[in-house]
Design a protein around this motif. Structure first.
Motif, PDB file in Angstrom:
ATOM      1  N   HIS A   3       0.818  -1.212   0.000  1.00  0.00           N
ATOM      2  CA  HIS A   3       0.000   0.000   0.000  1.00  0.00           C
ATOM      3  C   HIS A   3       0.856   1.268   0.000  1.00  0.00           C
ATOM      4  N   LEU A   4       1.998   1.225   0.673  1.00  0.00           N
ATOM      5  CA  LEU A   4       2.910   2.369   0.652  1.00  0.00           C
ATOM      6  C   LEU A   4       3.360   2.646  -0.775  1.00  0.00           C
ATOM      7  N   ASN A   5       3.741   1.591  -1.494  1.00  0.00           N
ATOM      8  CA  ASN A   5       4.175   1.773  -2.881  1.00  0.00           C
ATOM      9  C   ASN A   5       3.053   2.312  -3.751  1.00  0.00           C
ATOM     10  N   LEU A   6       1.849   1.784  -3.573  1.00  0.00           N
ATOM     11  CA  LEU A   6       0.724   2.277  -4.368  1.00  0.00           C
ATOM     12  C   LEU A   6       0.418   3.739  -4.044  1.00  0.00           C
ATOM     13  N   ALA A   7       0.475   4.086  -2.775  1.00  0.00           N
ATOM     14  CA  ALA A   7       0.242   5.483  -2.394  1.00  0.00           C
ATOM     15  C   ALA A   7       1.275   6.391  -3.058  1.00  0.00           C
ATOM     16  N   ARG A  63      -6.491   8.934  -4.280  1.00  0.00           N
ATOM     17  CA  ARG A  63      -6.137   7.506  -4.218  1.00  0.00           C
ATOM     18  C   ARG A  63      -4.878   7.292  -3.377  1.00  0.00           C
ATOM     19  N   ALA A  64      -3.949   8.219  -3.452  1.00  0.00           N
ATOM     20  CA  ALA A  64      -2.742   8.107  -2.625  1.00  0.00           C
ATOM     21  C   ALA A  64      -3.131   8.096  -1.149  1.00  0.00           C
ATOM     22  N   VAL A 116      -2.642   5.229   1.834  1.00  0.00           N
ATOM     23  CA  VAL A 116      -1.970   5.549   3.100  1.00  0.00           C
ATOM     24  C   VAL A 116      -2.842   5.056   4.252  1.00  0.00           C
ATOM     25  N   GLU A 117      -4.136   5.302   4.173  1.00  0.00           N
ATOM     26  CA  GLU A 117      -5.042   4.843   5.233  1.00  0.00           C
ATOM     27  C   GLU A 117      -5.073   3.321   5.302  1.00  0.00           C
ATOM     28  N   ARG A 118      -5.077   2.669   4.151  1.00  0.00           N
ATOM     29  CA  ARG A 118      -5.070   1.207   4.137  1.00  0.00           C
ATOM     30  C   ARG A 118      -3.778   0.666   4.731  1.00  0.00           C
ATOM     31  N   GLU A 119      -2.666   1.322   4.447  1.00  0.00           N
ATOM     32  CA  GLU A 119      -1.405   0.835   5.004  1.00  0.00           C
ATOM     33  C   GLU A 119      -1.341   1.072   6.499  1.00  0.00           C
ATOM     34  N   LYS A 120      -1.896   2.201   6.959  1.00  0.00           N
ATOM     35  CA  LYS A 120      -1.937   2.445   8.403  1.00  0.00           C
ATOM     36  C   LYS A 120      -2.746   1.350   9.092  1.00  0.00           C
ATOM     37  N   GLY A 121      -3.824   0.914   8.445  1.00  0.00           N
ATOM     38  CA  GLY A 121      -4.670  -0.127   9.009  1.00  0.00           C
ATOM     39  C   GLY A 121      -4.012  -1.489   9.064  1.00  0.00           C
ATOM     40  N   LEU A 132       4.958   9.923   3.891  1.00  0.00           N
ATOM     41  CA  LEU A 132       3.956  10.121   2.851  1.00  0.00           C
ATOM     42  C   LEU A 132       2.689  10.764   3.427  1.00  0.00           C
ATOM     43  N   SER A 133       2.327  10.406   4.636  1.00  0.00           N
ATOM     44  CA  SER A 133       1.172  11.041   5.293  1.00  0.00           C
ATOM     45  C   SER A 133       1.372  12.546   5.400  1.00  0.00           C
ATOM     46  N   ARG A 134       2.588  12.943   5.802  1.00  0.00           N
ATOM     47  CA  ARG A 134       2.890  14.378   5.903  1.00  0.00           C
ATOM     48  C   ARG A 134       2.824  15.047   4.538  1.00  0.00           C
ATOM     49  N   GLN A 135       3.369  14.385   3.514  1.00  0.00           N
ATOM     50  CA  GLN A 135       3.369  14.960   2.160  1.00  0.00           C
ATOM     51  C   GLN A 135       1.940  15.144   1.639  1.00  0.00           C
ATOM     52  N   LEU A 136       1.065  14.240   2.012  1.00  0.00           N
ATOM     53  CA  LEU A 136      -0.304  14.263   1.488  1.00  0.00           C
ATOM     54  C   LEU A 136      -1.269  15.064   2.338  1.00  0.00           C
TER      55      LEU A 136
END
Length: 145
Positions: free
Chosen positions: A92-96, A107-108, A112-117, A138-142
């Motif tokens: 999920h990180l790569n997809l984000a 979608r990014a 990120v939310e899916r990877e956090k989960g 990535l969370s900060r960037q987004l």
């Protein structure tokens, strides 16, 4: 697994073209009926050697699709340290990151939310710390400013 590992090693040493060639050859032998975890691992690393972000996204989507067809039990049969569940945050990180590069921030953020989960499946080792740091970066960037 040995051939996939060889291609991964080449990519990590910077020999992206040779790694792409090896990954392509193995993919043609595996796909689409091949062992799902092999396909997942190969696609995940094949994405890393793509020059076009759209191709990178396509390979990362293949990796996620193959992961959905695999199990932790089967992954452990291939190597005792492997786990599909622990691999999910990285997928999920790569997809984000792919979607961020392509400008699809909605979608990014979704990935990120899916990877956090799924981050609870990560160990407290170097790999787990690296993926958690990627999630935070990535969370900060987004995040909206």
């Amino acid at each position: 697994m040995n051939r996939i590992a060889e291609a991964i090693e080449r990519s990590q040493r910077g020999d992206r073209e040779r790694a792409r060639q090896l990954f392509t050859r193995i993919w043609e032998e595996l796909s689409p009926e091949g062992e799902p975890f092999h396909r997942c691992l190969l696609a995940h690393y094949m994405a890393d050697v793509q020059d076009d972000p759209r191709e990178e996204l396509a390979w990362d989507l293949r990796a996620l699709e193959a992961a959905a067809l695999s199990t932790d039990e089967r992954a452990r049969e291939l190597h005792a340290s492997l786990s599909v569940r622990a691999f999910q945050p990285s997928l999920h990180l790569n997809l984000a990151e792919d979607y961020r590069k392509l400008g699809d921030l909605a979608r990014a953020r979704e990935h990120v939310e899916r990877e956090k989960g799924s981050a609870d499946a990560l160990g407290e080792d170097g790999y787990g710390r690296m993926i958690r740091a990627g999630i935070e970066r990535l969370s900060r960037q987004l995040s909206p400013e």
